[in-house]
Design a protein around this motif. Structure first.
Motif, PDB file in Angstrom:
ATOM      1  N   ASP A   1       0.971  -1.205   0.178  1.00 41.62           N
ATOM      2  CA  ASP A   1      -0.129   0.096   0.540  1.00 41.62           C
ATOM      3  C   ASP A   1       0.927   1.504   0.387  1.00 41.62           C
ATOM      4  O   ASP A   1       0.846   2.519   0.361  1.00 41.62           O
ATOM      5  CB  ASP A   1      -1.055  -0.355   1.423  1.00 41.62           C
ATOM      6  N   MET A   2       2.154   1.218  -0.882  1.00 44.98           N
ATOM      7  CA  MET A   2       2.814   2.330  -0.938  1.00 44.98           C
ATOM      8  C   MET A   2       3.655   2.664   0.607  1.00 44.98           C
ATOM      9  O   MET A   2       4.363   3.806   0.096  1.00 44.98           O
ATOM     10  CB  MET A   2       2.193   3.661  -1.157  1.00 44.98           C
ATOM     11  N   LEU A   3       3.923   1.644   1.386  1.00 43.61           N
ATOM     12  CA  LEU A   3       4.253   2.195   2.156  1.00 43.61           C
ATOM     13  C   LEU A   3       5.827   0.722   2.052  1.00 43.61           C
ATOM     14  O   LEU A   3       4.876  -0.425   2.534  1.00 43.61           O
ATOM     15  CB  LEU A   3       3.617   2.037   3.293  1.00 43.61           C
ATOM     16  N   PRO A   4       6.825   1.028   2.092  1.00 38.80           N
ATOM     17  CA  PRO A   4       8.316   0.346   2.096  1.00 38.80           C
ATOM     18  C   PRO A   4       7.933  -0.627   3.668  1.00 38.80           C
ATOM     19  O   PRO A   4       7.802   0.177   4.848  1.00 38.80           O
ATOM     20  CB  PRO A   4       9.391   1.725   1.763  1.00 38.80           C
ATOM     21  N   ILE A   5       8.357  -1.924   3.417  1.00 36.29           N
ATOM     22  CA  ILE A   5       8.240  -2.693   4.910  1.00 36.29           C
ATOM     23  C   ILE A   5      10.205  -2.641   4.656  1.00 36.29           C
ATOM     24  O   ILE A   5      11.049  -3.367   3.900  1.00 36.29           O
ATOM     25  CB  ILE A   5       7.706  -4.055   4.195  1.00 36.29           C
ATOM     26  N   ARG A   6      10.429  -3.126   6.040  1.00 41.04           N
ATOM     27  CA  ARG A   6      11.556  -3.007   6.043  1.00 41.04           C
ATOM     28  C   ARG A   6      12.402  -4.932   6.188  1.00 41.04           C
ATOM     29  O   ARG A   6      12.835  -5.396   6.249  1.00 41.04           O
ATOM     30  CB  ARG A   6      11.932  -2.939   7.612  1.00 41.04           C
ATOM     31  N   LYS A   7      11.395  -5.234   6.482  1.00 41.03           N
ATOM     32  CA  LYS A   7      11.617  -6.959   6.479  1.00 41.03           C
ATOM     33  C   LYS A   7      11.155  -7.757   5.618  1.00 41.03           C
ATOM     34  O   LYS A   7       9.071  -7.881   5.544  1.00 41.03           O
ATOM     35  CB  LYS A   7      11.371  -7.475   8.174  1.00 41.03           C
ATOM     36  N   SER A   8      10.609  -9.024   5.272  1.00 48.10           N
ATOM     37  CA  SER A   8      10.279  -9.907   3.963  1.00 48.10           C
ATOM     38  C   SER A   8       9.280 -10.434   4.911  1.00 48.10           C
ATOM     39  O   SER A   8       8.192 -10.487   3.922  1.00 48.10           O
ATOM     40  CB  SER A   8      10.865 -10.526   2.915  1.00 48.10           C
ATOM     41  N   ALA A   9       9.153 -11.071   6.329  1.00 47.85           N
ATOM     42  CA  ALA A   9       8.019 -11.342   6.962  1.00 47.85           C
ATOM     43  C   ALA A   9       7.109 -10.573   6.351  1.00 47.85           C
ATOM     44  O   ALA A   9       5.848 -11.634   6.948  1.00 47.85           O
ATOM     45  CB  ALA A   9       8.861 -11.822   7.953  1.00 47.85           C
ATOM     46  N   ASP A  10       6.919  -9.313   6.760  1.00 50.53           N
ATOM     47  CA  ASP A  10       6.194  -8.692   6.810  1.00 50.53           C
ATOM     48  C   ASP A  10       4.670  -9.140   5.345  1.00 50.53           C
ATOM     49  O   ASP A  10       3.526  -8.716   5.709  1.00 50.53           O
ATOM     50  CB  ASP A  10       6.362  -7.083   6.996  1.00 50.53           C
ATOM     51  N   LEU A  11       5.528  -9.793   4.636  1.00 51.02           N
ATOM     52  CA  LEU A  11       4.206  -9.347   3.607  1.00 51.02           C
ATOM     53  C   LEU A  11       3.771 -10.881   3.196  1.00 51.02           C
ATOM     54  O   LEU A  11       2.740 -11.131   2.560  1.00 51.02           O
ATOM     55  CB  LEU A  11       5.390  -9.432   1.884  1.00 51.02           C
ATOM     56  N   PHE A  12       4.594 -11.889   4.490  1.00 53.96           N
ATOM     57  CA  PHE A  12       3.731 -13.220   4.300  1.00 53.96           C
ATOM     58  C   PHE A  12       2.380 -13.716   4.564  1.00 53.96           C
ATOM     59  O   PHE A  12       2.106 -12.598   5.976  1.00 53.96           O
ATOM     60  CB  PHE A  12       4.671 -13.858   5.170  1.00 53.96           C
ATOM     61  N   GLY A  13       1.880 -14.142   4.077  1.00 59.47           N
ATOM     62  CA  GLY A  13       0.510 -14.184   4.315  1.00 59.47           C
ATOM     63  C   GLY A  13      -0.704 -12.684   4.060  1.00 59.47           C
ATOM     64  O   GLY A  13      -2.173 -13.316   4.064  1.00 59.47           O
ATOM     65  N   LEU A  14       0.003 -11.964   3.448  1.00 57.28           N
ATOM     66  CA  LEU A  14      -0.855 -11.288   2.709  1.00 57.28           C
ATOM     67  C   LEU A  14      -1.545 -12.328   1.546  1.00 57.28           C
ATOM     68  O   LEU A  14      -3.009 -11.700   1.688  1.00 57.28           O
ATOM     69  CB  LEU A  14      -0.569  -9.868   1.990  1.00 57.28           C
ATOM     70  N   ILE A  15      -1.189 -12.765   1.339  1.00 51.38           N
ATOM     71  CA  ILE A  15      -1.754 -13.344   0.044  1.00 51.38           C
ATOM     72  C   ILE A  15      -1.196 -14.806  -0.002  1.00 51.38           C
ATOM     73  O   ILE A  15      -0.277 -14.947   0.268  1.00 51.38           O
ATOM     74  CB  ILE A  15      -1.703 -12.786  -0.920  1.00 51.38           C
TER      75      ILE A  15
END
Length: 362
Positions: free
Chosen positions: A98-112
């Motif tokens: 949502d246009m906000l950079p994440i610092r850890k790849s783990a923050d992406l897991f589970g979104l889809i």
């Protein structure tokens, strides 16, 4: 959940393409080596940050380009999200939600949640233990980002310990430093072992009925988690094997050496099963994975089928097609064959030609 659209820029053989997907059945067809699998790979990366092929980021970027961009618009629980991944040849990838950079790849897991099924998956039973560990790890990472963190930390500690073992081989004074890495290895390793064991137990609860139906009630299946070391004695065994590790300059025990065994009517399918039995077990495993994800996330995953239909006989195709009802499914094939037309309602068809995607009339 479903993917509404995918945009690729300088990705593999794609210059600049945008694809809109139906929340139902989507067909990508075309000759081999035109870029169909590249689309599925990009979707897989949006869920896991990695290529299912194991390629480095620099190998994915379009030839003679320095950067690549993947963007997807998704819907989860009737809420829209955007995922962006920037791949760079000389820098680490950038990820934004949502246009906000994440610092850890783990923050992406589970979104889809993605389930990928390709002809290579039909060989999971007879392939190396590394392939079966990857199967466990990639699903667990999507279901639990804490597991991703534990696995990432375990691998870092394992590499540090192996590096230290090599140093001690030439400098015995560093041996006391092993205690520090051993403590961390055991800490993360126990969490991984317990999570994998729980995962296999949950699959067993689902796969029995699936395999029974696939074999017309003739075969009973059991999955067994072959842990290299039990979580209750990992610390003790690591200490006992220390001299052996020092001699080999490598860590010989731990979950990095785990495996899965598959038993049909008490027979080890890896060793004694026919190719047909191994393929049926592989399909049962994939169908059980779909049902387990649905149960745990209270939603449907997104299913990617990469030219797998041509590898299955009619009974196995029917079983797979029956399992995708209500699931967004993206299928690649060389032609939308008659069996697909007869058995499922195709919502969207695209023809892929040399990195160009053309929407066709259903």
């Amino acid at each position: 959940m479903f993917i509404k659209s995918l945009a690729l820029n300088n990705y593999r053989n794609y210059d600049n393409s945008t694809i809109d997907f139906s929340k139902g059945i989507n067909i990508l067809y075309g000759d081999n080596a035109q870029g169909k699998t590249n689309i599925l790979e990009a979707i897989y990366m949006l869920a896991t940050t990695k290529s299912h092929r194991g390629n480095k980021d620099s190998e994915i970027i379009r030839f003679e380009e320095e950067e690549s961009h993947i963007r997807a618009e998704i819907d989860k629980n009737n809420v829209g999200h955007r995922i962006d991944i920037h791949l760079k040849k000389k820098k680490s990838k950038g990820i934004a939600i949502d246009m906000l950079p994440i610092r850890k790849s783990a923050d992406l897991f589970g979104l889809i949640n993605i389930i990928f099924f390709s002809p290579e998956d039909l060989s999971i039973i007879k392939d190396s233990p590394q392939v079966r560990r990857r199967f466990m790890d990639m699903e667990l990472c999507q279901l639990n980002n804490i597991y991703y963190s534990d696995l990432s930390n375990y691998n870092k500690v394992l590499n540090q310990r192996n590096s230290l073992l090599k140093q001690i081989y030439f400098d015995k004074s560093k041996i006391d430093m092993l205690d520090i890495w051993d403590m961390q290895l055991v800490n993360y390793g126990i969490k991984i072992i317990e999570a994998r064991n729980n995962f296999i137990n949950m699959l067993n609860e689902i796969i029995t009925e699936i395999h029974h139906k696939l074999t017309s009630g003739k075969e009973d299946i059991l999955l067994e988690y072959d842990y290299n070391v039990d979580s209750t004695n990992f610390e003790q065994e690591l200490f006992v094997k220390r001299e052996f590790d020092l001699k080999n300059q490598n860590t010989q025990i731990g979950p990095h050496r785990d495996d899965i065994s598959f038993y049909v009517n008490g027979m080890d399918v890896k060793k004694y099963g026919s190719q047909g039995q191994q393929r049926t077990v592989a399909l049962s495993l994939k169908l059980a994975e779909i049902e387990l994800v649905k149960k745990l996330i209270k939603d449907n995953p997104i299913l990617l089928l990469d030219d797998v239909m041509s590898e299955l006989d009619s009974n196995r195709r029917d079983a797979l097609l029956n399992s995708i009802e209500g699931i967004q499914t993206i299928i690649t094939c060389t032609g939308y064959d008659d069996f697909i037309r007869k058995r499922i309602n195709i919502d969207m068809i695209y023809k892929v030609t040399n990195g160009k995607v053309e929407k066709m009339i259903c």
